[in-house]
Design a protein around this motif. Structure first.
Motif, PDB file in Angstrom:
ATOM      1  N   SER A   1     -13.146  20.030   7.502  1.00 54.69           N
ATOM      2  CA  SER A   1     -12.014  19.370   6.855  1.00 54.69           C
ATOM      3  C   SER A   1     -10.799  19.357   7.773  1.00 54.69           C
ATOM      4  CB  SER A   1     -11.649  20.085   5.545  1.00 54.69           C
ATOM      5  OG  SER A   1     -10.599  19.414   4.872  1.00 54.69           O
ATOM      6  N   SER A   2     -10.008  18.326   7.642  1.00 56.03           N
ATOM      7  CA  SER A   2      -8.746  18.183   8.370  1.00 56.03           C
ATOM      8  C   SER A   2      -7.801  17.376   7.484  1.00 56.03           C
ATOM      9  CB  SER A   2      -8.969  17.458   9.704  1.00 56.03           C
ATOM     10  OG  SER A   2      -7.735  17.057  10.263  1.00 56.03           O
ATOM     11  N   ASN A   3      -6.514  17.613   7.648  1.00 56.86           N
ATOM     12  CA  ASN A   3      -5.546  16.860   6.851  1.00 56.86           C
ATOM     13  C   ASN A   3      -4.742  15.900   7.710  1.00 56.86           C
ATOM     14  OD1 ASN A   3      -4.506  16.358   4.212  1.00 56.86           O
ATOM     15  ND2 ASN A   3      -2.609  17.401   4.782  1.00 56.86           N
ATOM     16  N   SER A   4      -5.304  15.514   8.854  1.00 50.71           N
ATOM     17  CA  SER A   4      -4.551  14.684   9.788  1.00 50.71           C
ATOM     18  C   SER A   4      -4.631  13.191   9.480  1.00 50.71           C
ATOM     19  CB  SER A   4      -5.068  14.913  11.215  1.00 50.71           C
ATOM     20  OG  SER A   4      -6.394  14.434  11.332  1.00 50.71           O
ATOM     21  N   GLY A   5      -5.572  12.795   8.634  1.00 51.16           N
ATOM     22  CA  GLY A   5      -5.792  11.377   8.395  1.00 51.16           C
ATOM     23  C   GLY A   5      -4.714  10.730   7.546  1.00 51.16           C
ATOM     24  N   SER A   6      -4.562   9.432   7.740  1.00 50.12           N
ATOM     25  CA  SER A   6      -3.663   8.631   6.912  1.00 50.12           C
ATOM     26  C   SER A   6      -4.495   7.591   6.178  1.00 50.12           C
ATOM     27  CB  SER A   6      -2.604   7.939   7.779  1.00 50.12           C
ATOM     28  OG  SER A   6      -1.719   8.874   8.331  1.00 50.12           O
ATOM     29  N   PHE A   7      -4.354   7.545   4.868  1.00 57.19           N
ATOM     30  CA  PHE A   7      -5.113   6.613   4.036  1.00 57.19           C
ATOM     31  C   PHE A   7      -4.148   5.612   3.414  1.00 57.19           C
ATOM     32  CE2 PHE A   7      -7.763  10.191   4.632  1.00 57.19           C
ATOM     33  CZ  PHE A   7      -9.073   9.758   4.514  1.00 57.19           C
ATOM     34  N   TYR A   8      -4.536   4.365   3.429  1.00 58.23           N
ATOM     35  CA  TYR A   8      -3.697   3.294   2.894  1.00 58.23           C
ATOM     36  C   TYR A   8      -4.382   2.707   1.671  1.00 58.23           C
ATOM     37  CZ  TYR A   8      -1.321   3.858   7.317  1.00 58.23           C
ATOM     38  OH  TYR A   8      -0.639   4.386   8.386  1.00 58.23           O
ATOM     39  N   GLU A   9      -3.842   3.044   0.502  1.00 55.77           N
ATOM     40  CA  GLU A   9      -4.430   2.612  -0.765  1.00 55.77           C
ATOM     41  C   GLU A   9      -3.486   1.626  -1.444  1.00 55.77           C
ATOM     42  OE1 GLU A   9      -6.689   5.260  -3.742  1.00 55.77           O
ATOM     43  OE2 GLU A   9      -4.659   5.110  -4.567  1.00 55.77           O
ATOM     44  N   PRO A  10      -4.018   0.519  -1.964  1.00 59.75           N
ATOM     45  CA  PRO A  10      -3.157  -0.465  -2.636  1.00 59.75           C
ATOM     46  C   PRO A  10      -2.344   0.163  -3.761  1.00 59.75           C
ATOM     47  CG  PRO A  10      -5.338  -1.370  -2.271  1.00 59.75           C
ATOM     48  CD  PRO A  10      -5.420   0.093  -1.919  1.00 59.75           C
ATOM     49  N   ILE A  11      -1.076  -0.192  -3.843  1.00 56.62           N
ATOM     50  CA  ILE A  11      -0.216   0.330  -4.894  1.00 56.62           C
ATOM     51  C   ILE A  11      -0.749  -0.056  -6.266  1.00 56.62           C
ATOM     52  CG2 ILE A  11       2.081   0.028  -5.932  1.00 56.62           C
ATOM     53  CD1 ILE A  11       3.220  -0.010  -3.102  1.00 56.62           C
ATOM     54  N   ALA A  12      -1.404  -1.213  -6.349  1.00 54.78           N
ATOM     55  CA  ALA A  12      -1.956  -1.674  -7.623  1.00 54.78           C
ATOM     56  C   ALA A  12      -3.190  -0.881  -8.037  1.00 54.78           C
ATOM     57  CB  ALA A  12      -2.296  -3.156  -7.541  1.00 54.78           C
ATOM     58  N   GLY A  13      -3.680  -0.002  -7.173  1.00 57.09           N
ATOM     59  CA  GLY A  13      -4.850   0.809  -7.519  1.00 57.09           C
ATOM     60  C   GLY A  13      -5.971   0.666  -6.513  1.00 57.09           C
TER      61      GLY A  13
ATOM     62  N   VAL B   1       0.820  -1.209   0.000  1.00 56.08           N
ATOM     63  CA  VAL B   1       0.000   0.000   0.000  1.00 56.08           C
ATOM     64  C   VAL B   1       0.854   1.259   0.000  1.00 56.08           C
ATOM     65  CG1 VAL B   1      -1.960  -1.075   1.171  1.00 56.08           C
ATOM     66  CG2 VAL B   1      -0.136  -0.040   2.533  1.00 56.08           C
ATOM     67  N   ASN B   2       0.264   2.336  -0.522  1.00 55.64           N
ATOM     68  CA  ASN B   2       0.817   3.667  -0.386  1.00 55.64           C
ATOM     69  C   ASN B   2       0.107   4.358   0.765  1.00 55.64           C
ATOM     70  OD1 ASN B   2       2.688   3.849  -2.575  1.00 55.64           O
ATOM     71  ND2 ASN B   2       0.963   3.993  -3.995  1.00 55.64           N
ATOM     72  N   ARG B   3       0.851   5.072   1.578  1.00 58.56           N
ATOM     73  CA  ARG B   3       0.241   5.883   2.622  1.00 58.56           C
ATOM     74  C   ARG B   3       0.020   7.267   2.052  1.00 58.56           C
ATOM     75  NH1 ARG B   3       3.088   8.159   8.000  1.00 58.56           N
ATOM     76  NH2 ARG B   3       1.247   9.018   9.017  1.00 58.56           N
ATOM     77  N   LEU B   4      -1.247   7.685   1.953  1.00 56.25           N
ATOM     78  CA  LEU B   4      -1.605   8.943   1.316  1.00 56.25           C
ATOM     79  C   LEU B   4      -2.204   9.915   2.321  1.00 56.25           C
ATOM     80  CD1 LEU B   4      -3.306   7.429  -1.868  1.00 56.25           C
ATOM     81  CD2 LEU B   4      -0.930   8.177  -1.619  1.00 56.25           C
ATOM     82  N   SER B   5      -2.066  11.188   2.032  1.00 51.71           N
ATOM     83  CA  SER B   5      -2.658  12.207   2.895  1.00 51.71           C
ATOM     84  C   SER B   5      -4.130  12.390   2.556  1.00 51.71           C
ATOM     85  CB  SER B   5      -1.925  13.540   2.722  1.00 51.71           C
ATOM     86  OG  SER B   5      -2.146  14.053   1.416  1.00 51.71           O
ATOM     87  N   ALA B   6      -4.852  13.037   3.447  1.00 50.47           N
ATOM     88  CA  ALA B   6      -6.293  13.232   3.263  1.00 50.47           C
ATOM     89  C   ALA B   6      -6.600  14.031   2.005  1.00 50.47           C
ATOM     90  CB  ALA B   6      -6.867  13.932   4.492  1.00 50.47           C
ATOM     91  N   SER B   7      -5.722  14.961   1.642  1.00 55.96           N
ATOM     92  CA  SER B   7      -5.994  15.844   0.500  1.00 55.96           C
ATOM     93  C   SER B   7      -5.988  15.112  -0.834  1.00 55.96           C
ATOM     94  CB  SER B   7      -4.970  16.988   0.466  1.00 55.96           C
ATOM     95  OG  SER B   7      -3.657  16.470   0.318  1.00 55.96           O
TER      96      SER B   7
END
Length: 215
Positions: free
Chosen positions: A165-177, A86-92
């Motif tokens: 809105s807040s930008n504190s969250g961490s999102f984990y999205e599969p690298i494959a999409g 996974v990629n760790r992505l920001s809320a934005s």
């Protein structure tokens, strides 16, 4: 600088460089049912089909050995139970990510029971899938069998998060999409460095100590 001192310096730079590389290595996430979570199975309508569905937190384990409790951010993608890079992505960078992060910051710390976790998850699904239009229409709808307490709390969460809105969250999205497995999210999460990273950092500091003593 003597040849011996140069050798110590090169060892120090090499050890720190390897440690940094290890700390920035690819993140792998695996669903782990043994991680304590809160949830409730609720009856809702997904794209016109009535279903009993798990709603609440998901326990995961990272390749660092650290565990986490996360929520689903895309209900129409199946959760893979094997390991996923996974990629760790920001809320934005995520659809409705800022709103979900604000809601997490404001309400997730108060969740102590399964029905509350289910209400929070239901609100997330409505925001992600229907932009928070309520549960009377859209892809996510309540049914006569949806628990009233869960539904009313979810409605309150959706309403209170409008325009926030807040930008504190961490999102984990599969690298494959995003369609490869569910995208999961939580508050900001710092993966714990692997034991090997600690050893390498320690080695670098030891070399630095030797150089100081020689001076």
């Amino acid at each position: 600088m003597t040849a011996q001192r140069q050798s110590y310096l090169l060892q120090l730079v090499g050890a720190i460089g390897i440690a940094v590389t290890s700390a920035n290595a690819m993140t792998t996430m695996t669903y782990d049912a043994s991680v304590p979570t809160l949830f409730e199975t609720i009856n809702v309508m997904f794209d016109g089909q009535t279903r009993d569905i798990y709603a609440g937190q998901l326990g995961v384990r990272f390749n660092t050995g650290a565990s986490g409790v996360l929520f689903c951010a895309d209900p129409f993608v199946a959760l893979r139970t094997d390991s996923v890079d996974v990629n760790r992505l920001s809320a934005s960078t995520i659809n409705q990510g800022g709103r979900l992060s604000w809601m997490y910051d404001s309400f997730a710390p108060t969740i102590t029971q399964g029905w509350q976790a289910a209400a929070f998850q239901l609100a997330v699904w409505d925001i992600v899938s229907d932009s928070g239009d309520g549960f009377g229409n859209g892809r996510i709808q309540a049914t006569a069998a949806t628990p009233p307490g869960v539904l009313n709390t979810a409605i309150s969460l959706v309403t209170s998060s409008q325009g926030k809105s807040s930008n504190s969250g961490s999102f984990y999205e599969p690298i494959a999409g995003a369609q490869f497995s569910q995208t999961l999210f939580s508050a900001s999460f710092q993966p714990v460095p692997e034991p090997g990273s600690y050893a390498l950092i320690g080695a670098g500091l030891s070399v630095l100590g030797l150089m100081r003593r020689r001076r």
